[in-house]
Scaffold this motif. Sequence first.
Motif, mmCIF file in Angstrom:
data_model
loop_
_atom_site.group_PDB
_atom_site.id
_atom_site.type_symbol
_atom_site.label_atom_id
_atom_site.label_comp_id
_atom_site.label_asym_id
_atom_site.label_seq_id
_atom_site.Cartn_x
_atom_site.Cartn_y
_atom_site.Cartn_z
ATOM 1 N N PRO A 77 0.789 -1.239 0.000
ATOM 2 C CA PRO A 77 0.000 0.000 0.000
ATOM 3 C C PRO A 77 0.820 1.287 0.000
ATOM 4 O O PRO A 77 0.306 2.336 -0.400
ATOM 5 N N THR A 78 2.091 1.238 0.396
ATOM 6 C CA THR A 78 2.904 2.453 0.374
ATOM 7 C C THR A 78 3.656 2.642 -0.941
ATOM 8 O O THR A 78 4.303 3.664 -1.140
ATOM 9 N N ALA A 79 3.585 1.661 -1.838
ATOM 10 C CA ALA A 79 4.234 1.790 -3.141
ATOM 11 C C ALA A 79 3.432 2.771 -4.003
ATOM 12 O O ALA A 79 2.214 2.866 -3.879
ATOM 13 N N GLY A 90 7.328 -3.986 -3.474
ATOM 14 C CA GLY A 90 7.545 -3.748 -2.054
ATOM 15 C C GLY A 90 7.268 -2.320 -1.618
ATOM 16 O O GLY A 90 7.046 -1.414 -2.421
ATOM 17 N N ALA A 91 7.317 -2.144 -0.319
ATOM 18 C CA ALA A 91 7.033 -0.857 0.316
ATOM 19 C C ALA A 91 7.924 0.255 -0.224
ATOM 20 O O ALA A 91 9.113 0.056 -0.478
ATOM 21 N N TYR A 92 7.315 1.403 -0.445
ATOM 22 C CA TYR A 92 7.992 2.642 -0.832
ATOM 23 C C TYR A 92 8.679 2.579 -2.196
ATOM 24 O O TYR A 92 9.503 3.431 -2.520
ATOM 25 N N SER A 93 8.359 1.603 -2.996
ATOM 26 C CA SER A 93 8.881 1.568 -4.359
ATOM 27 C C SER A 93 8.064 2.508 -5.235
ATOM 28 O O SER A 93 6.899 2.792 -4.947
ATOM 29 N N VAL A 94 8.680 2.986 -6.325
ATOM 30 C CA VAL A 94 8.025 3.913 -7.248
ATOM 31 C C VAL A 94 8.138 3.338 -8.655
ATOM 32 O O VAL A 94 9.240 3.021 -9.112
ATOM 33 N N ILE A 95 6.994 3.213 -9.334
ATOM 34 C CA ILE A 95 6.938 2.688 -10.694
ATOM 35 C C ILE A 95 6.327 3.776 -11.580
ATOM 36 O O ILE A 95 5.192 4.198 -11.370
ATOM 37 N N GLY A 96 7.101 4.246 -12.573
ATOM 38 C CA GLY A 96 6.665 5.340 -13.438
ATOM 39 C C GLY A 96 5.699 4.915 -14.529
ATOM 40 O O GLY A 96 5.473 3.722 -14.765
ATOM 41 N N PRO A 97 5.142 5.890 -15.254
ATOM 42 C CA PRO A 97 4.081 5.633 -16.236
ATOM 43 C C PRO A 97 4.505 4.864 -17.483
ATOM 44 O O PRO A 97 3.684 4.197 -18.098
ATOM 45 N N GLN A 98 5.757 4.932 -17.882
ATOM 46 C CA GLN A 98 6.200 4.258 -19.111
ATOM 47 C C GLN A 98 6.798 2.881 -18.845
ATOM 48 O O GLN A 98 7.346 2.260 -19.740
ATOM 49 N N VAL A 99 6.686 2.390 -17.630
ATOM 50 C CA VAL A 99 7.326 1.142 -17.233
ATOM 51 C C VAL A 99 6.426 -0.051 -17.548
ATOM 52 O O VAL A 99 5.221 -0.014 -17.305
ATOM 53 N N HIS A 139 11.621 -5.388 -4.655
ATOM 54 C CA HIS A 139 11.746 -5.243 -3.206
ATOM 55 C C HIS A 139 11.495 -3.784 -2.796
ATOM 56 O O HIS A 139 11.376 -2.912 -3.655
ATOM 57 N N PRO A 140 11.445 -3.483 -1.496
ATOM 58 C CA PRO A 140 11.195 -2.111 -1.048
ATOM 59 C C PRO A 140 12.246 -1.111 -1.550
ATOM 60 O O PRO A 140 13.399 -1.468 -1.786
ATOM 61 N N HIS A 141 11.811 0.135 -1.690
ATOM 62 C CA HIS A 141 12.689 1.272 -2.001
ATOM 63 C C HIS A 141 13.369 1.160 -3.365
ATOM 64 O O HIS A 141 14.526 1.549 -3.528
ATOM 65 N N VAL A 142 12.675 0.663 -4.358
ATOM 66 C CA VAL A 142 13.190 0.559 -5.722
ATOM 67 C C VAL A 142 12.487 1.609 -6.578
ATOM 68 O O VAL A 142 11.287 1.829 -6.434
#
Length: 99
Positions: A4-6, A21-30, A39-42
């Motif tokens: 839920p924090t991703a 994982g937690a705090y990961s960020v996935i952009g729009p073109q991915v 995993h977290p923080h990616v």
Amino acid sequence: MIHPTAVVSDEAKVGNNVQVGAYSVIGPQVEIGDNSIIHPHVVLDGNLKIGKDNTFFQFCSIGAPPQDLSYKGEDTKVIIGDNNVFREYVSIHRGTTKE
């Protein structure tokens, strides 16, 4: 399963059985292939296509603009195949265009 924090863009294409994982960020073109583990923080961003069964450990930064001063915003990309493991703190930037 997406933690839920991703932060995953609504425009990103996430395959089946992908874990984010937690705090990961996935952009729009991915695009992320099936059975991959983030995993977290990616951070996965930019024009990035990832095959299936890949694993990204914490603090990876994949697909960001290149660190080359000659880069002027050209549409470049990163393409990753299947069955790879990216360990902690790996950075893979998009390419630059050269004559």
